[in-house]
Design a protein around this motif. Sequence first.
Motif, PDB file in Angstrom:
ATOM      1  N   ARG A   1       0.830  -1.208   0.000  1.00  0.00           N
ATOM      2  CA  ARG A   1       0.000   0.000   0.000  1.00  0.00           C
ATOM      3  C   ARG A   1       0.862   1.256   0.000  1.00  0.00           C
ATOM      4  NH1 ARG A   1      -3.353  -4.172  -0.818  1.00  0.00           N
ATOM      5  NH2 ARG A   1      -5.515  -3.646  -0.380  1.00  0.00           N
ATOM      6  N   PRO A   2       0.283   2.407  -0.392  1.00  0.00           N
ATOM      7  CA  PRO A   2       1.018   3.677  -0.282  1.00  0.00           C
ATOM      8  C   PRO A   2       1.425   3.958   1.161  1.00  0.00           C
ATOM      9  CG  PRO A   2      -0.886   3.934  -1.711  1.00  0.00           C
ATOM     10  CD  PRO A   2      -1.007   2.571  -1.073  1.00  0.00           C
ATOM     11  N   ALA A   3       2.428   4.799   1.323  1.00  0.00           N
ATOM     12  CA  ALA A   3       2.967   5.090   2.650  1.00  0.00           C
ATOM     13  C   ALA A   3       1.940   5.821   3.514  1.00  0.00           C
ATOM     14  CB  ALA A   3       4.224   5.948   2.509  1.00  0.00           C
ATOM     15  N   PRO A   4       2.027   5.646   4.836  1.00  0.00           N
ATOM     16  CA  PRO A   4       1.144   6.403   5.742  1.00  0.00           C
ATOM     17  C   PRO A   4       1.263   7.901   5.489  1.00  0.00           C
ATOM     18  CG  PRO A   4       2.338   4.699   6.944  1.00  0.00           C
ATOM     19  CD  PRO A   4       2.922   4.734   5.568  1.00  0.00           C
ATOM     20  N   GLY A   5       0.126   8.584   5.556  1.00  0.00           N
ATOM     21  CA  GLY A   5       0.107  10.011   5.281  1.00  0.00           C
ATOM     22  C   GLY A   5      -0.200  10.355   3.837  1.00  0.00           C
ATOM     23  N   SER A   6      -0.222   9.328   2.958  1.00  0.00           N
ATOM     24  CA  SER A   6      -0.572   9.595   1.560  1.00  0.00           C
ATOM     25  C   SER A   6      -2.043   9.980   1.448  1.00  0.00           C
ATOM     26  CB  SER A   6      -0.311   8.351   0.706  1.00  0.00           C
ATOM     27  OG  SER A   6       1.039   7.954   0.758  1.00  0.00           O
ATOM     28  N   PRO A   7      -2.415  10.770   0.433  1.00  0.00           N
ATOM     29  CA  PRO A   7      -3.839  11.069   0.211  1.00  0.00           C
ATOM     30  C   PRO A   7      -4.627   9.775  -0.023  1.00  0.00           C
ATOM     31  CG  PRO A   7      -2.442  12.466  -1.155  1.00  0.00           C
ATOM     32  CD  PRO A   7      -1.547  11.417  -0.560  1.00  0.00           C
ATOM     33  N   VAL A   8      -5.861   9.744   0.452  1.00  0.00           N
ATOM     34  CA  VAL A   8      -6.729   8.579   0.265  1.00  0.00           C
ATOM     35  C   VAL A   8      -7.989   9.054  -0.452  1.00  0.00           C
ATOM     36  CG1 VAL A   8      -7.852   6.612   1.362  1.00  0.00           C
ATOM     37  CG2 VAL A   8      -5.830   7.637   2.424  1.00  0.00           C
ATOM     38  N   PRO A   9      -7.961   9.071  -1.787  1.00  0.00           N
ATOM     39  CA  PRO A   9      -9.063   9.678  -2.521  1.00  0.00           C
ATOM     40  C   PRO A   9     -10.268   8.786  -2.744  1.00  0.00           C
ATOM     41  CG  PRO A   9      -7.364   8.975  -4.040  1.00  0.00           C
ATOM     42  CD  PRO A   9      -6.833   8.685  -2.660  1.00  0.00           C
TER      43      PRO A   9
ATOM     44  N   GLU B   1      -1.447  -1.098  -6.424  1.00  0.00           N
ATOM     45  CA  GLU B   1      -0.377  -1.340  -7.393  1.00  0.00           C
ATOM     46  C   GLU B   1      -0.017  -0.071  -8.143  1.00  0.00           C
ATOM     47  OE1 GLU B   1      -0.561  -5.941  -8.934  1.00  0.00           O
ATOM     48  OE2 GLU B   1      -1.894  -4.498  -9.890  1.00  0.00           O
ATOM     49  N   ARG B   2      -0.990   0.823  -8.285  1.00  0.00           N
ATOM     50  CA  ARG B   2      -0.785   2.068  -9.024  1.00  0.00           C
ATOM     51  C   ARG B   2      -0.506   3.253  -8.104  1.00  0.00           C
ATOM     52  NH1 ARG B   2      -3.354  -1.629 -11.400  1.00  0.00           N
ATOM     53  NH2 ARG B   2      -3.554  -1.818 -13.648  1.00  0.00           N
ATOM     54  N   GLY B   3      -0.281   2.963  -6.836  1.00  0.00           N
ATOM     55  CA  GLY B   3       0.080   4.014  -5.898  1.00  0.00           C
ATOM     56  C   GLY B   3      -1.079   4.824  -5.380  1.00  0.00           C
ATOM     57  N   VAL B   4      -2.305   4.317  -5.555  1.00  0.00           N
ATOM     58  CA  VAL B   4      -3.501   5.036  -5.096  1.00  0.00           C
ATOM     59  C   VAL B   4      -4.051   4.344  -3.859  1.00  0.00           C
ATOM     60  CG1 VAL B   4      -5.831   5.793  -5.695  1.00  0.00           C
ATOM     61  CG2 VAL B   4      -4.036   5.772  -7.445  1.00  0.00           C
ATOM     62  N   ALA B   5      -4.266   5.106  -2.803  1.00  0.00           N
ATOM     63  CA  ALA B   5      -4.781   4.540  -1.558  1.00  0.00           C
ATOM     64  C   ALA B   5      -6.307   4.566  -1.555  1.00  0.00           C
ATOM     65  CB  ALA B   5      -4.255   5.319  -0.359  1.00  0.00           C
ATOM     66  N   ALA B   6      -6.898   3.586  -0.887  1.00  0.00           N
ATOM     67  CA  ALA B   6      -8.358   3.504  -0.789  1.00  0.00           C
ATOM     68  C   ALA B   6      -8.746   3.056   0.608  1.00  0.00           C
ATOM     69  CB  ALA B   6      -8.909   2.528  -1.831  1.00  0.00           C
ATOM     70  N   ARG B   7      -9.887   3.571   1.070  1.00  0.00           N
ATOM     71  CA  ARG B   7     -10.496   3.065   2.306  1.00  0.00           C
ATOM     72  C   ARG B   7     -11.526   2.008   1.914  1.00  0.00           C
ATOM     73  NH1 ARG B   7      -9.895   8.572   3.506  1.00  0.00           N
ATOM     74  NH2 ARG B   7      -8.707   8.941   5.433  1.00  0.00           N
ATOM     75  N   LEU B   8     -11.356   0.811   2.445  1.00  0.00           N
ATOM     76  CA  LEU B   8     -12.266  -0.291   2.133  1.00  0.00           C
ATOM     77  C   LEU B   8     -13.097  -0.587   3.365  1.00  0.00           C
ATOM     78  CD1 LEU B   8     -13.272  -2.615   0.351  1.00  0.00           C
ATOM     79  CD2 LEU B   8     -11.274  -3.935   1.091  1.00  0.00           C
ATOM     80  N   LEU B   9     -14.390  -0.290   3.298  1.00  0.00           N
ATOM     81  CA  LEU B   9     -15.263  -0.515   4.444  1.00  0.00           C
ATOM     82  C   LEU B   9     -15.771  -1.950   4.519  1.00  0.00           C
ATOM     83  CD1 LEU B   9     -17.380   2.774   4.507  1.00  0.00           C
ATOM     84  CD2 LEU B   9     -15.162   2.294   5.561  1.00  0.00           C
TER      85      LEU B   9
END
Length: 306
Positions: free
Chosen positions: A182-190, A214-222
């Motif tokens: 996953r992206p590093a902590p503190g990264s934007p989560v759009p 894989e593409r460097g995009v963070a997501a919140r998965l509920l």
Amino acid sequence: MAGEDEGLSAGAVARRLGIAVTTLRTWHQRYGLGPSGHDPGHHRRYDADALARLETMRRLTAQGVPAAEAARVARSAGRDGIAQLTEERPHTRDGGGHTVAVGRAGAQARGLARAAMRLDALTVRHLVQESVAEHGVVDAWQDLLVPVLVGIGNRHAATQRLVDVEHLVSRCVSEVFGGVRRPAPGSPVPVLLACADEEQHSLPLEALAAALAERGVAARLLGARVPPRALLDAVRRTGPAIVVVWSHQPDTADLATLLAVLELPRRPAVVAAAGPGWPDELPDGVLRPRTLGEALTLVATVSPPS
């Protein structure tokens, strides 16, 4: 790449049989069930006879025959005997039996289906992990996992069985997807991903979260079964640019939830309804990605929030 007339590599045989390469090596070293020939300077390859013996070994051990005895049978059978043994796989045409149909998905999917039916979690996880590492999440999902999961679902619908198989495969796939960096902590989560209320099929969203990672995009998965109020609270609290709501069945596809998200004072830039449960007619402003690839393209069009 060598064709089947030139023999198969150890990796190709392992994928076809639904076993780990380490198991194949063990069978070679302990029981003499190895490749048939060897050209200097080239890797050993398995011809049709060697493959048939290994298939006999796999089938007998899956039925509980001790490995040494299964190997003795596999080695001692002549060519006709091998063919007969490998054709005697238990199966029926009424939805029963010990196989899962994967259509034209290929040898790797057939191997995964065999491992799943044996409840061989180690091999299932290994094959999924290998596919993700080699091809990426999107191709592994579409070419390997979807055919197997659909095959299991179809068998369950016909027999009301294989819940154990479905749960084991889902758990293994979740573990592999969760291991994607996953992206590093503190990264934007759009991106915010949620299943519709009472929707329990969260695996497609786990695939999307892993593909985004894989593409460097963070997501919140509920995850599964997110009540409308909880979804709205999460959107208000986190301010995502994109909200994706998954519904697998029509009875979980609640259009009112989508409308409620659209009516928020600070609505997301993109609201998407994913999954086969949603109707063709959706509220204005709701997008409908129909594949994992389309969902990724959709995300790429929206810049992360500042």
